[in-house]
Design a protein around this motif. Structure first.
Motif: not given
Length: 176
Positions: A53-61, A63-69, A77-83, A162-168
């Motif tokens: 969970s810590r690994r996923v949250e770190s990568v999500l943060e 990737e979302l910052a890279a999308k200017n969110l 927040a506009d979007l809620l992130v669930s995983y 790799d997986v989260v990067r490919e998702m985003f």
């Protein structure tokens, strides 16, 4: 011979390029209106965060910052992130099976052993983005690659990255 080798290499290269994630989205949503996000709180979950969970949250943060969110408190927040990592069972064959057969025109018989199998529990990562204003999922991504207990911490971290990067890479969706 050279033609066959070239075709095999080309097929392997194309297989390596195949997407390892599947995404789905609401075609009626204008994704450019979203500018902020927060992790969705899960009141039913109690206890400690897992290492994954810590690994996923770190990568999500990242990737979302890279999308200017920008990350905001949940109520702003506009979007809620669930995983979640969904556990799946599968049977894994290993080792060899043996068989022997005899025939004499047009009849024959044979016997074979089944290969040894074991049950493996794997985890599939699923990420959902929910519009906070109406609590509807607007985007979803699921991994085709799995986490399992035999993987080293370094491999698990690399796989999640790799997986989260490919998702985003597929967010925001390209509307057709």
């Amino acid at each position: 011979m050279m033609r066959t080798v070239t075709m095999v290499i080309a097929a392997l290269a194309m297989a390596g390029c195949a997407s390892q994630v599947v995404t789905d989205y609401d075609t009626q949503v204008a994704f450019d209106r979203y500018s902020s996000w927060a992790f969705s709180s899960h009141p039913e979950e109690k206890g400690f965060k897992s290492l994954d969970s810590r690994r996923v949250e770190s990568v999500l943060e990242r990737e979302l910052a890279a999308k200017n969110l920008s990350r905001q408190p949940e109520d702003q927040a506009d979007l809620l992130v669930s995983y979640q990592v969904i556990e799946q069972e599968r049977l894994d064959s290993y080792g060899f099976s043996y068989g022997v057969g005899f025939s004499h025109r047009p009849f024959g018989w044979g016997i074979a052993t089944a290969p040894p199998t074991r049950e493996v529990i794997e985890g599939k990562l699923v990420v959902e983005l929910v519009d906070r204003s109406n609590e509807q999922v607007v985007w979803r991504a699921a991994s085709k690659r799995y986490l399992n207990e035999d993987q080293s911490p370094d491999y698990r971290s690399e796989l999640i990255d790799d997986v989260v990067r490919e998702m985003f890479n597929q967010y925001p969706p390209q509307m057709h």
